[in-house]
Design a protein around this motif. Structure first.
Motif, PDB file in Angstrom:
ATOM      1  N   VAL A  11      -2.319   1.407  -7.966  1.00  0.00           N
ATOM      2  CA  VAL A  11      -3.674   1.860  -8.252  1.00  0.00           C
ATOM      3  C   VAL A  11      -3.744   3.390  -8.255  1.00  0.00           C
ATOM      4  O   VAL A  11      -2.970   4.055  -7.569  1.00  0.00           O
ATOM      5  CB  VAL A  11      -4.679   1.267  -7.223  1.00  0.00           C
ATOM      6  N   THR A  12      -4.661   3.889  -9.034  1.00  0.00           N
ATOM      7  CA  THR A  12      -4.988   5.316  -8.994  1.00  0.00           C
ATOM      8  C   THR A  12      -6.499   5.474  -8.877  1.00  0.00           C
ATOM      9  O   THR A  12      -7.269   4.684  -9.424  1.00  0.00           O
ATOM     10  CB  THR A  12      -4.514   6.061 -10.262  1.00  0.00           C
ATOM     11  N   LEU A  18     -11.397  -1.988  -7.208  1.00  0.00           N
ATOM     12  CA  LEU A  18     -10.890  -3.269  -7.698  1.00  0.00           C
ATOM     13  C   LEU A  18      -9.848  -3.829  -6.736  1.00  0.00           C
ATOM     14  O   LEU A  18      -9.823  -5.032  -6.448  1.00  0.00           O
ATOM     15  CB  LEU A  18     -10.275  -3.110  -9.084  1.00  0.00           C
ATOM     16  N   THR A  19      -8.979  -2.956  -6.251  1.00  0.00           N
ATOM     17  CA  THR A  19      -7.954  -3.381  -5.303  1.00  0.00           C
ATOM     18  C   THR A  19      -8.599  -3.924  -4.030  1.00  0.00           C
ATOM     19  O   THR A  19      -8.137  -4.926  -3.470  1.00  0.00           O
ATOM     20  CB  THR A  19      -7.007  -2.216  -4.966  1.00  0.00           C
ATOM     21  N   ALA A  20      -9.657  -3.293  -3.585  1.00  0.00           N
ATOM     22  CA  ALA A  20     -10.352  -3.756  -2.382  1.00  0.00           C
ATOM     23  C   ALA A  20     -10.897  -5.167  -2.568  1.00  0.00           C
ATOM     24  O   ALA A  20     -10.778  -6.014  -1.680  1.00  0.00           O
ATOM     25  CB  ALA A  20     -11.474  -2.787  -2.016  1.00  0.00           C
ATOM     26  N   VAL A  21     -11.470  -5.440  -3.719  1.00  0.00           N
ATOM     27  CA  VAL A  21     -11.996  -6.779  -4.000  1.00  0.00           C
ATOM     28  C   VAL A  21     -10.854  -7.793  -4.055  1.00  0.00           C
ATOM     29  O   VAL A  21     -10.950  -8.888  -3.495  1.00  0.00           O
ATOM     30  CB  VAL A  21     -12.823  -6.788  -5.304  1.00  0.00           C
ATOM     31  N   ALA A  22      -9.757  -7.431  -4.729  1.00  0.00           N
ATOM     32  CA  ALA A  22      -8.604  -8.332  -4.811  1.00  0.00           C
ATOM     33  C   ALA A  22      -8.043  -8.602  -3.418  1.00  0.00           C
ATOM     34  O   ALA A  22      -7.730  -9.757  -3.077  1.00  0.00           O
ATOM     35  CB  ALA A  22      -7.529  -7.738  -5.720  1.00  0.00           C
ATOM     36  N   LEU A  23      -7.918  -7.574  -2.599  1.00  0.00           N
ATOM     37  CA  LEU A  23      -7.410  -7.734  -1.247  1.00  0.00           C
ATOM     38  C   LEU A  23      -8.350  -8.593  -0.403  1.00  0.00           C
ATOM     39  O   LEU A  23      -7.902  -9.442   0.374  1.00  0.00           O
ATOM     40  CB  LEU A  23      -7.185  -6.370  -0.597  1.00  0.00           C
ATOM     41  N   ILE A  39       1.246  -4.128   0.210  1.00  0.00           N
ATOM     42  CA  ILE A  39       1.500  -2.713  -0.054  1.00  0.00           C
ATOM     43  C   ILE A  39       0.640  -2.276  -1.233  1.00  0.00           C
ATOM     44  O   ILE A  39       0.589  -2.953  -2.261  1.00  0.00           O
ATOM     45  CB  ILE A  39       2.990  -2.467  -0.350  1.00  0.00           C
ATOM     46  N   VAL A  40      -0.009  -1.152  -1.064  1.00  0.00           N
ATOM     47  CA  VAL A  40      -0.777  -0.542  -2.143  1.00  0.00           C
ATOM     48  C   VAL A  40      -0.048   0.742  -2.506  1.00  0.00           C
ATOM     49  O   VAL A  40       0.016   1.675  -1.700  1.00  0.00           O
ATOM     50  CB  VAL A  40      -2.231  -0.256  -1.711  1.00  0.00           C
ATOM     51  N   VAL A  41       0.561   0.758  -3.684  1.00  0.00           N
ATOM     52  CA  VAL A  41       1.215   1.964  -4.182  1.00  0.00           C
ATOM     53  C   VAL A  41       0.138   2.732  -4.938  1.00  0.00           C
ATOM     54  O   VAL A  41      -0.400   2.226  -5.932  1.00  0.00           O
ATOM     55  CB  VAL A  41       2.415   1.621  -5.098  1.00  0.00           C
ATOM     56  N   ALA A  42      -0.182   3.917  -4.438  1.00  0.00           N
ATOM     57  CA  ALA A  42      -1.384   4.582  -4.946  1.00  0.00           C
ATOM     58  C   ALA A  42      -1.191   6.080  -5.117  1.00  0.00           C
ATOM     59  O   ALA A  42      -0.378   6.711  -4.443  1.00  0.00           O
ATOM     60  CB  ALA A  42      -2.540   4.330  -3.969  1.00  0.00           C
ATOM     61  N   ALA A  43      -1.986   6.614  -6.018  1.00  0.00           N
ATOM     62  CA  ALA A  43      -2.071   8.058  -6.227  1.00  0.00           C
ATOM     63  C   ALA A  43      -3.542   8.426  -6.374  1.00  0.00           C
ATOM     64  O   ALA A  43      -4.357   7.618  -6.834  1.00  0.00           O
ATOM     65  CB  ALA A  43      -1.301   8.462  -7.489  1.00  0.00           C
ATOM     66  N   ASP A  44      -3.864   9.611  -5.967  1.00  0.00           N
ATOM     67  CA  ASP A  44      -5.215  10.162  -6.123  1.00  0.00           C
ATOM     68  C   ASP A  44      -6.275   9.360  -5.374  1.00  0.00           C
ATOM     69  O   ASP A  44      -7.373   9.130  -5.888  1.00  0.00           O
ATOM     70  CB  ASP A  44      -5.593  10.271  -7.609  1.00  0.00           C
ATOM     71  N   LEU A  45      -5.962   8.952  -4.138  1.00  0.00           N
ATOM     72  CA  LEU A  45      -6.943   8.257  -3.307  1.00  0.00           C
ATOM     73  C   LEU A  45      -7.506   9.212  -2.263  1.00  0.00           C
ATOM     74  O   LEU A  45      -6.828  10.128  -1.811  1.00  0.00           O
ATOM     75  CB  LEU A  45      -6.307   7.066  -2.577  1.00  0.00           C
ATOM     76  N   ARG A  46      -8.732   8.930  -1.868  1.00  0.00           N
ATOM     77  CA  ARG A  46      -9.343   9.671  -0.766  1.00  0.00           C
ATOM     78  C   ARG A  46      -8.886   9.044   0.552  1.00  0.00           C
ATOM     79  O   ARG A  46      -8.664   7.834   0.621  1.00  0.00           O
ATOM     80  CB  ARG A  46     -10.861   9.629  -0.861  1.00  0.00           C
ATOM     81  N   ASN A  47      -8.780   9.834   1.597  1.00  0.00           N
ATOM     82  CA  ASN A  47      -8.386   9.312   2.901  1.00  0.00           C
ATOM     83  C   ASN A  47      -9.347   8.227   3.379  1.00  0.00           C
ATOM     84  O   ASN A  47      -8.927   7.252   4.013  1.00  0.00           O
ATOM     85  CB  ASN A  47      -8.283  10.435   3.936  1.00  0.00           C
ATOM     86  N   ALA A  48     -10.630   8.392   3.083  1.00  0.00           N
ATOM     87  CA  ALA A  48     -11.622   7.385   3.487  1.00  0.00           C
ATOM     88  C   ALA A  48     -11.339   6.043   2.812  1.00  0.00           C
ATOM     89  O   ALA A  48     -11.465   4.986   3.438  1.00  0.00           O
ATOM     90  CB  ALA A  48     -13.034   7.860   3.138  1.00  0.00           C
ATOM     91  N   ASP A  49     -10.928   6.085   1.537  1.00  0.00           N
ATOM     92  CA  ASP A  49     -10.603   4.839   0.830  1.00  0.00           C
ATOM     93  C   ASP A  49      -9.369   4.171   1.431  1.00  0.00           C
ATOM     94  O   ASP A  49      -9.318   2.950   1.564  1.00  0.00           O
ATOM     95  CB  ASP A  49     -10.377   5.107  -0.661  1.00  0.00           C
ATOM     96  N   ILE A  50      -8.380   4.970   1.782  1.00  0.00           N
ATOM     97  CA  ILE A  50      -7.160   4.428   2.389  1.00  0.00           C
ATOM     98  C   ILE A  50      -7.504   3.751   3.721  1.00  0.00           C
ATOM     99  O   ILE A  50      -7.064   2.629   3.994  1.00  0.00           O
ATOM    100  CB  ILE A  50      -6.102   5.530   2.572  1.00  0.00           C
ATOM    101  N   GLY A  51      -8.292   4.424   4.531  1.00  0.00           N
ATOM    102  CA  GLY A  51      -8.697   3.840   5.815  1.00  0.00           C
ATOM    103  C   GLY A  51      -9.465   2.551   5.633  1.00  0.00           C
ATOM    104  O   GLY A  51      -9.236   1.564   6.339  1.00  0.00           O
ATOM    105  N   TRP A  52     -10.359   2.551   4.685  1.00  0.00           N
ATOM    106  CA  TRP A  52     -11.177   1.358   4.447  1.00  0.00           C
ATOM    107  C   TRP A  52     -10.328   0.191   3.972  1.00  0.00           C
ATOM    108  O   TRP A  52     -10.456  -0.927   4.462  1.00  0.00           O
ATOM    109  CB  TRP A  52     -12.274   1.680   3.428  1.00  0.00           C
ATOM    110  N   ILE A  53      -9.438   0.422   3.043  1.00  0.00           N
ATOM    111  CA  ILE A  53      -8.623  -0.668   2.495  1.00  0.00           C
ATOM    112  C   ILE A  53      -7.703  -1.251   3.575  1.00  0.00           C
ATOM    113  O   ILE A  53      -7.443  -2.449   3.594  1.00  0.00           O
ATOM    114  CB  ILE A  53      -7.846  -0.215   1.242  1.00  0.00           C
ATOM    115  N   ARG A  54      -7.254  -0.425   4.482  1.00  0.00           N
ATOM    116  CA  ARG A  54      -6.385  -0.913   5.558  1.00  0.00           C
ATOM    117  C   ARG A  54      -7.149  -1.769   6.573  1.00  0.00           C
ATOM    118  O   ARG A  54      -6.536  -2.549   7.308  1.00  0.00           O
ATOM    119  CB  ARG A  54      -5.709   0.265   6.256  1.00  0.00           C
ATOM    120  N   ARG A  55      -8.483  -1.632   6.626  1.00  0.00           N
ATOM    121  CA  ARG A  55      -9.296  -2.425   7.564  1.00  0.00           C
ATOM    122  C   ARG A  55      -9.720  -3.787   7.019  1.00  0.00           C
ATOM    123  O   ARG A  55     -10.233  -4.614   7.759  1.00  0.00           O
ATOM    124  CB  ARG A  55     -10.538  -1.639   7.969  1.00  0.00           C
TER     125      ARG A  55
END
Length: 180
Positions: A11-12, A18-23, A39-55
């Motif tokens: 994802v970028t 979309l990844t959050a919904v799929a997860l 595993i989410v291989v990602a570029a150009d994400l905000r730290n807040a998005d990374i934290g949220w997706i991991r929760r």
């Protein structure tokens, strides 16, 4: 020793939604109690998005689902604009690099981030035998327009029956990496 399986998204940027919904759909339907890496291989994400997706697994009470976010493999930097288009940006090709990037897994399920899970993902991993490098599903063209010569020509195939949905690929990394 249990199999080591992983689900991988690429994802970028804003497509992380979309990844959050799929997860979330994966977690909602994942009933197996075995450890599952996502595993989410990602570029150009905000730290807040990374934290949220991991929760997300915690929100669905799935303590056995572990989400990590990785940067694209270094070799992805060699994908140039000459290899890409508006329809197929560089990120599209990351899925082909996944078995070499994550060789430690027995099965690696790559899914596009617009996939929704309606059953436990664990049922998918055994679908590729120990001697097969990968498995994929036929695209809708296979059923909707079988053997349409214009489609075969458009995609450079001898038949639309050869066209697969590249948004769902199940890799057997040890075999795949040996062959390719």
């Amino acid at each position: 020793m249990p199999n080591k399986n992983v689900v991988v998204f690429t994802v970028t940027g804003a497509h992380i939604q979309l990844t959050a919904v799929a997860l979330a759909s994966l977690c909602q339907h994942h009933l197996d109690t075995e450890h599952l890496d996502v595993i989410v291989v990602a570029a150009d994400l905000r730290n807040a998005d990374i934290g949220w997706i991991r929760r997300i697994p915690k929100l669905y009470h799935r303590p056995n689902v572990f989400v990590t976010v990785w940067e694209p493999p270094a070799i992805a930097g060699q994908i140039t604009t000459g290899n890409t288009s508006a329809r197929f940006p560089g990120m599209t090709y990351w899925r082909l690099l996944l078995p070499s990037y994550f060789p430690q897994f027995d099965r690696l399920l790559y899914v596009d981030n617009d996939i929704l899970f309606y059953d436990d993902v664990s049922a998918i991993f055994p679908q590729v035998s120990d001697n097969q490098p990968l498995g994929a599903v036929p695209d809708f063209y296979y059923y909707a327009m079988p053997n349409d010569p214009s489609l075969a020509q458009q995609f450079g195939l001898t038949s639309s029956h050869d066209y697969i949905n590249a948004g769902v690929i199940l890799y057997n990394p040890p075999v795949f990496n040996t062959l390719y």
